[in-house]
Design a protein around this motif. Structure first.
Motif, short mmCIF file in Angstrom:
data_model
loop_
_atom_site.label_atom_id
_atom_site.label_comp_id
_atom_site.label_asym_id
_atom_site.label_seq_id
_atom_site.Cartn_x
_atom_site.Cartn_y
_atom_site.Cartn_z
N ILE A 453 0.84 -1.21 0.00
CA ILE A 453 0.00 0.00 0.00
C ILE A 453 0.87 1.25 0.00
O ILE A 453 0.66 2.18 -0.78
CB ILE A 453 -0.94 -0.01 1.23
CG1 ILE A 453 -1.89 -1.20 1.16
CG2 ILE A 453 -1.72 1.30 1.31
CD1 ILE A 453 -2.74 -1.38 2.40
N THR A 454 1.86 1.28 0.88
CA THR A 454 2.69 2.48 0.99
C THR A 454 3.62 2.65 -0.20
O THR A 454 4.02 3.77 -0.52
CB THR A 454 3.52 2.43 2.28
OG1 THR A 454 4.34 1.24 2.28
CG2 THR A 454 2.63 2.42 3.51
N ASP A 455 3.98 1.55 -0.87
CA ASP A 455 4.89 1.67 -2.02
C ASP A 455 4.22 2.40 -3.18
O ASP A 455 4.89 3.11 -3.94
CB ASP A 455 5.36 0.29 -2.47
CG ASP A 455 6.44 0.38 -3.53
OD1 ASP A 455 7.54 0.86 -3.21
OD2 ASP A 455 6.17 -0.01 -4.68
N VAL A 456 2.91 2.23 -3.33
CA VAL A 456 2.19 2.98 -4.37
C VAL A 456 2.31 4.47 -4.11
O VAL A 456 2.58 5.26 -5.01
CB VAL A 456 0.71 2.55 -4.41
CG1 VAL A 456 -0.07 3.42 -5.39
CG2 VAL A 456 0.58 1.08 -4.79
N LEU A 457 2.15 4.88 -2.84
CA LEU A 457 2.32 6.28 -2.47
C LEU A 457 3.75 6.73 -2.71
O LEU A 457 3.98 7.85 -3.21
CB LEU A 457 1.94 6.48 -1.01
CG LEU A 457 2.18 7.87 -0.42
CD1 LEU A 457 1.38 8.93 -1.16
CD2 LEU A 457 1.86 7.89 1.07
#
Length: 660
Positions: A453-457
């Protein structure tokens, strides 16, 4: 023409003598003839009779002038070109030739020396400029004349001399020992002059614009703390520019020391601290501290120098902090790094890992567990984590999960291989016990879900074209998705973990049994179950800590400032007049007069219509491009100063808000 007197023999000097013998001089006092060149340059008398007739006594025996070969004048001149008279004549001619005078000779020699020195200095400057532009080292380990490699600087001069005869004649061994212009001191002085020239151009480019500062500090090879200062501003054409202004050696990294160094550089370059409108640093406490950090000290000097941290860097710091604050996660990353180091310790082990992975991929394709296609199922390698490398944690976890079976096979091969050292077999056996534990597999899947999830951000925030509104929306979406994972992600996670353990023959503990915490004594054990431990102490805590770090790193003030700035584009639905007025009133009141603030609300609707109806401005892709378009089309007039108090402010105020 003089009237020459007769002598006792009724003979006298004839004026025609001057034509035939131009070296003659006649004395109207003694009525004798003399040789001017010999008088000026004669050597000492040789003692012979008559040797000083034309220099001391004078000649008056006019009868001997017309004596043919025995002419006294011819006798004085001599038949040999090296006679005393001819030597004196040559000296006399040299005296009359001004180009042979000593001062002219010195000037000529000096002019040549100056030309050679300038040519030599030009070669040095050009070499330094080239090496600096290419970011190459100057000095070599051995710069002695007998060295086969004297370093980039001297070797570059040699190369230039090789292709230019004029350069070769004046540099290095052909240069004076006291004017080679190749010493370290000369190099440093030229670099300082070049840097001052660059700084001067940067200051001229900034002009009267407001600017932001970006600072970072690091320790160089000599263990000295160096601080780099970058200036960000909008130039006269409306383009956003970032210029590296200076690098300063600081005695320590205390906030007050850094602040004094920054102010000194700004003052030295005629930049006013009160013109700072933003500051950006890393996430260290000495930088972003609320009370004594560099951010706070700069804000004390200029209250409008708002601190905005790089969002991508903030996210990376949040991931690192979350992985360190939760003990189970910290241990997991320590163990993961240990496993990767053991498996990737040599090229032989890495080749074995790739071979095992290829076999496993072929088996899974045969069983129909993997899809085939172009670019699918490529063989990779294990990735190490790094606190300063963005997305490295996610890549490391993803690669380890993808190559889990191959990693186990390599570890078992090392642990049972008696050809390797006992130390290596022990490391492999320890890593194998860790990787086949349920605890490791559970956290591996949990962190992969969180970091997916955070890697997309992270990828969004690293894009150069992302705007403020999309960045803030991405942060909010990430927080929402993490919250959804906490609420609904437990059951799917457990199913996935159990399936993974069955595939790799890993024992699954009974979740209803009592959990034994090895960090506590047996007397202090409570009735915590294994299910409670993994769900509450690991799953919930890991997600909650991630949300806490995201909230802490993306502060309220900077988020509010960025949110208000997202309302500036008049072509978007997010254009909000009230937000823009709040931006001016709350964050930049000193940059606008009372009259400008009062009329801003009525001017903004007109400004929006003008921009939206303009054939060029309405099509630009971003707010930064809009600023360039306003400057290009002539709408951006005198953004930082007003011409007359009674002049209308419509030409200035809305664009000034955008420029800030």
């Amino acid at each position: 023409m003089a009237n020459y007197p007769y002598n006792e023999h009724r003979r006298r000097f004839q004026y025609s003598y001057f034509t035939n013998f131009p070296w003659l001089e006649y004395s109207l006092v003694k009525h004798h003839a003399y040789c001017l060149p010999c008088f000026l340059f004669t050597r000492k008398p040789n003692g012979r009779c008559g040797s000083d007739t034309f220099t001391v006594d004078g000649f008056s025996n006019w009868k001997k002038v017309n004596a043919g070969k025995n002419c006294a004048f011819l006798t004085h001149m001599g038949k040999d070109s090296n006679s005393a008279h001819n030597f004196s004549v040559r000296s006399f001619h040299s005296l009359k030739n001004s180009m042979t005078h000593i001062d002219k000779a010195i000037v000529q020699a000096s002019a040549k020396m100056i030309g050679n020195a300038r040519q030599r200095l030009k070669v040095t400057i050009d070499s330094i400029r080239w090496l600096t532009f290419q970011a190459c080292a100057f000095r070599g380990h051995d710069e002695s004349p007998g060295s086969i490699n004297q370093g980039n600087f001297l070797e570059l001069i040699k190369l230039l001399a090789l292709y230019n005869k004029e350069v070769n004649e004046v540099v290095l061994q052909n240069a004076p020992r006291n004017a080679k212009y190749t010493s370290g001191e000369v190099q440093q002085e030229i670099l300082q002059l070049l840097s001052r020239r660059v700084q001067k151009n940067i200051i001229e480019e900034i002009g009267t614009s407001k600017f932001c500062i970006m600072v970072d500090e690091a320790r160089d090879e000599s263990k000295k703390d160096q601080m780099a200062l970058v200036i960000r501003f909008v130039n006269k054409e409306g383009f956003i520019k970032e210029r590296f202004l200076d690098v300063i050696h600081v005695k320590n990294t205390v906030a007050s020391t850094l602040k004094d160094a920054i102010c000194a550089v700004l003052v030295d370059n005629n930049l006013n601290v009160q013109d700072i409108r933003g500051q950006g640093y890393d996430g260290a406490s000495n930088m972003r501290g609320e009370w004594n950090g560099l951010k706070a000290l700069i804000l004390n000097e200029c209250p409008y120098a708002y601190y905005v941290h790089c969002m991508a860097h903030q996210l990376q710091l949040a991931l690192v902090a979350a992985s360190r604050e939760v003990p189970d996660l910290h241990n997991f990353f320590q163990h993961a790094n240990f496993i990767i180091n053991v498996v990737s310790a040599s090229s032989k082990r890495n080749d074995e890992l790739l071979a095992k992975q290829a076999i496993e991929i072929a088996r899974e394709i045969e069983l129909g567990e993997l899809d085939t296609g172009k670019g699918a199922n490529q063989i990779g390698s294990l990735q190490r984590t790094g606190d300063t490398r963005w997305s490295s944690h996610f890549k490391s976890i993803h690669s380890l999960r993808k190559m889990f079976g191959a990693t186990i096979a390599v570890l078992r091969s090392i642990a049972t291989d008696h050809s390797v050292s006992q130390y290596s077999r022990g490391d492999a056996a320890g890593a194998l016990k860790i990787i086949i534990s349920f605890d490791f597999v559970f956290i591996l899947h949990l962190m992969e879900k969180i970091m997916k999830i955070t890697d997309v951000l992270c990828q969004i925030l690293q894009k150069k074209s992302v705007d403020i509104l999309n960045a803030l929306n991405s942060v909010s979406n990430t927080k929402a998705l993490i919250g959804k994972l906490r609420k609904d992600g437990w059951e799917p996670l457990m199913e996935e973990v159990k399936s993974f353990c069955l595939k790799h023959e890993i024992d699954i503990p009974d979740l209803n049994n009592k959990y034994v915490d090895v960090t506590k004594s047996r007397k202090k054990h409570d009735n915590t179950t294994t299910l409670h431990h993994y769900k509450v102490d690991v799953f919930h805590v890991a997600i909650d800590q991630q949300v806490v770090e995201l909230n802490n790193r993306f502060g309220v003030q900077s988020t509010e400032l960025l949110t208000l700035c997202a309302s500036l584009d008049p072509r978007l639905d997010s254009f909000d007049i009230s937000n823009i007025c709040s931006l001016v009133e709350k964050f930049y009141p000193a940059d606008f007069s009372t009259q400008e603030r009062a009329q801003l609300e009525s001017q903004l609707p007109h400004f929006q219509l003008d921009v939206c109806n303009h054939p060029e401005l309405k099509c630009v892709p971003s707010l930064a491009d809009l600023t360039v378009g306003l400057a290009k089309t002539g709408e951006l007039h005198n953004l930082d100063t007003t011409n007359e108090p009674e002049a209308p402010i419509f030409d200035k105020t809305p664009q000034s808000v955008i420029r800030r």
